[in-house]
Design a protein around this motif. Structure first.
Motif, PDB file in Angstrom:
ATOM      1  N   TYR A  10     -71.853  84.285  28.350  1.00  0.00           N
ATOM      2  CA  TYR A  10     -71.267  85.287  29.234  1.00  0.00           C
ATOM      3  C   TYR A  10     -71.806  86.661  28.888  1.00  0.00           C
ATOM      4  O   TYR A  10     -72.311  86.910  27.788  1.00  0.00           O
ATOM      5  CB  TYR A  10     -69.735  85.285  29.147  1.00  0.00           C
ATOM      6  CG  TYR A  10     -69.181  85.605  27.777  1.00  0.00           C
ATOM      7  CD1 TYR A  10     -68.938  86.921  27.389  1.00  0.00           C
ATOM      8  CD2 TYR A  10     -68.916  84.591  26.860  1.00  0.00           C
ATOM      9  CE1 TYR A  10     -68.440  87.213  26.129  1.00  0.00           C
ATOM     10  CE2 TYR A  10     -68.415  84.873  25.600  1.00  0.00           C
ATOM     11  CZ  TYR A  10     -68.181  86.184  25.241  1.00  0.00           C
ATOM     12  OH  TYR A  10     -67.695  86.471  23.994  1.00  0.00           O
ATOM     13  N   VAL A  20     -63.257  88.163  36.021  1.00  0.00           N
ATOM     14  CA  VAL A  20     -64.116  87.034  35.655  1.00  0.00           C
ATOM     15  C   VAL A  20     -64.845  86.576  36.915  1.00  0.00           C
ATOM     16  O   VAL A  20     -64.221  86.346  37.958  1.00  0.00           O
ATOM     17  CB  VAL A  20     -63.282  85.879  35.064  1.00  0.00           C
ATOM     18  CG1 VAL A  20     -64.149  84.658  34.825  1.00  0.00           C
ATOM     19  CG2 VAL A  20     -62.612  86.328  33.769  1.00  0.00           C
ATOM     20  N   ARG A  29     -75.330  84.334  36.026  1.00  0.00           N
ATOM     21  CA  ARG A  29     -74.536  85.558  35.964  1.00  0.00           C
ATOM     22  C   ARG A  29     -75.256  86.725  36.641  1.00  0.00           C
ATOM     23  O   ARG A  29     -74.618  87.680  37.102  1.00  0.00           O
ATOM     24  CB  ARG A  29     -74.211  85.907  34.509  1.00  0.00           C
ATOM     25  CG  ARG A  29     -75.433  86.298  33.674  1.00  0.00           C
ATOM     26  CD  ARG A  29     -75.127  86.335  32.186  1.00  0.00           C
ATOM     27  NE  ARG A  29     -76.264  86.802  31.406  1.00  0.00           N
ATOM     28  CZ  ARG A  29     -77.313  86.039  31.089  1.00  0.00           C
ATOM     29  NH1 ARG A  29     -77.373  84.778  31.493  1.00  0.00           N
ATOM     30  NH2 ARG A  29     -78.314  86.548  30.364  1.00  0.00           N
ATOM     31  N   PHE A  47     -69.972  84.827  33.708  1.00  0.00           N
ATOM     32  CA  PHE A  47     -70.265  83.577  33.010  1.00  0.00           C
ATOM     33  C   PHE A  47     -71.460  82.857  33.641  1.00  0.00           C
ATOM     34  O   PHE A  47     -71.659  82.892  34.859  1.00  0.00           O
ATOM     35  CB  PHE A  47     -69.056  82.635  33.076  1.00  0.00           C
ATOM     36  CG  PHE A  47     -68.019  82.888  32.021  1.00  0.00           C
ATOM     37  CD1 PHE A  47     -68.139  82.322  30.762  1.00  0.00           C
ATOM     38  CD2 PHE A  47     -66.925  83.697  32.284  1.00  0.00           C
ATOM     39  CE1 PHE A  47     -67.180  82.551  29.787  1.00  0.00           C
ATOM     40  CE2 PHE A  47     -65.958  83.928  31.319  1.00  0.00           C
ATOM     41  CZ  PHE A  47     -66.085  83.354  30.065  1.00  0.00           C
TER      42      PHE A  47
END
Length: 267
Positions: A10, A20, A29, A47
């Motif tokens: 992440y 998130v 990501r 993530f």
């Protein structure tokens, strides 16, 4: 960063209320890069899902296992309440997570997502399709797969993007390992995912549904979702298709920012 096999890579950007963000199949990501400007007042936790980007996660053999790992890593970061954004596969993951751990999700933003397939026949057929696609990837390699994938009807509207943007999307897809995408299809594909259609009525958090008007399949799906979700609103974005955040990040960023401003995390 050294990762255990089940850990997910992440990146954290900025400060503020945590968001998130979960990408779609063949994404990473980095797909959210254009939104950093629009969401600069928030802390973005981006993530890489199993089999994508810098995450292997090959021991995470189901979407449920992935969600448990996400929760574990967020707990380690002392993040107990956050906004959750998911696109396509990431949206299906977000629905699963919000159903499993509703107390952690302040609000849910789903872009071109679905709660799975409603019948066993549909699931069985999709499992076979996902298996065929996995075999195609292994037999033909990543470049041939990307040539095929970028031309499917779902992404037709992306042909209208600039050459530079199309190449950026292609490079992100080419960055994957065939084994990673195959693992993702087997463990987190639409066919492998349980249906959450009957669970939507119990999801009481605020939900924003975002779709592109050119993506008629998901416009229809999300209209049905809005009817079942007790606290949802639907935005259909003009002149874009499946990947709204890619095709028009300005509009997507503005929609998300306005929604989050109306749904702050209580302190």
């Amino acid at each position: 960063m050294s990762l255990e096999d089940n850990e997910l890579y992440y990146e954290i950007v900025g400060d503020g209320e945590p968001i998130v963000m979960l990408h779609g199949f063949t994404g990473t990501r980095h797909t959210w890069g254009s939104l950093k400007t629009f969401l600069s007042d928030y802390q973005l936790i981006l993530f890489d899902l199993p089999g994508h980007g810098c995450s292997k996660g090959y021991s995470l053999t189901s979407m449920k296992a992935c969600c448990k790992q996400l929760r574990k890593q967020l707990n380690k970061m002392n993040i107990m309440k956050f906004h959750l954004v998911g696109y396509s596969m990431g949206g299906r993951t977000a629905i699963h997570f919000a159903n499993e751990f509703p107390d952690m999700v302040q609000s849910l933003i789903l872009e071109s997502a679905s709660p799975g397939l409603s019948s066993e026949l549909e699931q069985s057929q999709r499992q076979q399709n996902d298996k065929n696609l996995a075999n195609y990837i292994l037999q033909n390699g990543i470049e041939e797969f990307v040539n095929y994938w970028q031309d499917i009807p779902l992404f037709l509207s992306q042909k209208e993007l600039s050459e530079e943007k199309q190449q950026q999307i292609r490079n992100e897809r080419l960055s994957h390992q065939p084994e990673g995408l195959v693992h993702s299809l087997h463990s987190m594909g639409t066919g492998a995912q349980p249906s959450f259609w009957n669970d939507l009525e119990q999801m009481i958090m605020r939900v924003l549904l975002v779709v592109g008007e050119k993506d008629s399949k998901f416009v229809k799906i999300n209209n049905k979702m809005r009817e079942k979700l007790p606290n949802a609103e639907l935005t259909v974005c003009k002149n874009v298709g499946h990947a709204v955040h890619v095709e028009n990040p300005q509009i997507f960023g503005k929609i998300v920012e306005e929604f989050l401003n109306r749904n702050p995390i209580a302190t």
